[in-house]
Design an enzyme around this catalytic site. Structure first.
Site, short mmCIF file in Angstrom:
data_model
loop_
_atom_site.label_atom_id
_atom_site.label_comp_id
_atom_site.label_asym_id
_atom_site.label_seq_id
_atom_site.Cartn_x
_atom_site.Cartn_y
_atom_site.Cartn_z
CB VAL A 117 -0.92 0.03 1.26
CG1 VAL A 117 -1.84 1.23 1.22
CG2 VAL A 117 -1.73 -1.25 1.37
CE LYS A 118 2.46 6.94 -4.27
NZ LYS A 118 2.86 7.07 -5.66
CB SER A 119 -0.13 5.52 3.03
OG SER A 119 -1.03 6.33 3.73
#
Ligand code: 5RP
Length: 296
Positions: free
Chosen positions: A202-204
């Site tokens: 996941v990119k955050s």
């Protein structure tokens, strides 16, 4: 349906007890099949378990933004220093030499621009084409709380389902609409939903308060976007704090390609991510590389 009257924010993230990786370098992915683990092993450095992704997919929504006017001139010279390239298939085919042996996270959605509602996207890349392009990951936004939240969750779900057929992992990118809060509560919610639906990573975004809990509450790795351009030392500091608090690296765009010396910047970011170099030392390294390239 869960009882909506007693929703309690999570409190005990067990920060002193890191999640067991089950013998694989990529958190939460020990039980993936061979092709998935093979590709994840290209996306994440097997020695450090971390990654420096160079994001330059912005044009699919923003057009020729600053630093990406001529990708052949600005990004190609940087690409060899990245662990992963994140881009659209159009740019990949038009401008990136296939001889460059850097894995690709392929932007797999489209359907909106900065002039309209950004969350109104759909899957736009056929899985056969992703295979043809040797994609190591499929990437799309998950827009929690946005107008097209449901559609974006289904986009990611579709990519996961299709990607699993071909052994290609999916990267969910937590998209923030214009009105959304950028805090630990929001990103904790968005990253956890992304992982629960099956995203492989996941990119955050890094947040000052509670980032460690966001990482601990997400059973798969988080990589951070750089966000808006910061002074180089501040960007290195953000990367350091993110990795120190549990991120598995960066998926950075503007803070690299809009830097005063992008080639020096990506190498400095890499030192921070893979060697946990302190930001001050990494900034000195950046300045040394910059001075050398100016003298050459
Ligand atoms: C845009 C993206 C970008 O890849 C992301 O925003 C990373 O770039 P930056 O570091 O410039 O924020 O997902 O669609």
């Amino acid at each position: 349906m869960a009882d909506m009257e007693d929703l309690r924010d999570g409190k005990d993230f067990g920060l002193d007890r890191p999640q067991d990786k089950g013998g694989f370098i990529v958190k939460g992915n020990a039980n993936g099949d061979w092709g998935i683990k093979r590709r994840l092993s290209r996306l994440f450095n097997p020695d450090t378990g971390r990654t420096v992704m160079l994001a330059f997919d912005h044009g699919y929504m923003q057009g020729p933004t600053s630093g990406l006017e001529r990708i052949d001139l600005t990004i190609v010279p940087l690409a060899q220093y990245a662990d992963v390239l994140m881009c659209t298939r159009g740019v990949l085919r038009s401008l990136i030499p296939p001889t460059l042996n850097v894995p690709v996270a392929l932007r797999a959605t489209a359907g909106a621009s900065v002039l309209t509602e950004m969350s109104n996207e759909a899957v736009s890349v056929a899985m056969e084409d992703a295979v043809r392009l040797d994609a190591c990951a499929l990437a799309a936004q998950i827009y929690i709380g946005a107008e097209f939240e449901h559609q974006s969750i289904m986009n990611i779900s579709k990519l996961i389902n299709e990607g699993l057929r071909f052994g290609i992992p999916t990267l969910a990118v937590t998209g923030v609409g214009k009105e959304m809060a950028r805090n630990a509560r929001y990103f904790g919610l968005a990253t956890r939903i992304a992982a629960e639906i099956g995203s492989h990573y996941v990119k955050s975004y890094f947040v000052e308060e509670g980032f460690e809990s966001i990482c601990a509450g997400c059973p798969v790795p988080i990589v951070i976007a750089g966000g808006k351009k910061l002074p180089e030392q501040d960007a290195l500091d953000m990367a350091y704090r993110a990795v120190d608090q549990g991120a598995a690296g960066v998926d950075m765009g503007r803070n690299i390609f809009q830097a005063d010396d992008p080639v020096a910047m990506i190498q400095a970011v890499s030192r921070v991510v893979h060697e946990l170099e302190k930001p001050q030392r990494a900034y000195e390294f950046y300045n040394d590389l910059k001075a050398q390239s100016r003298a050459a």
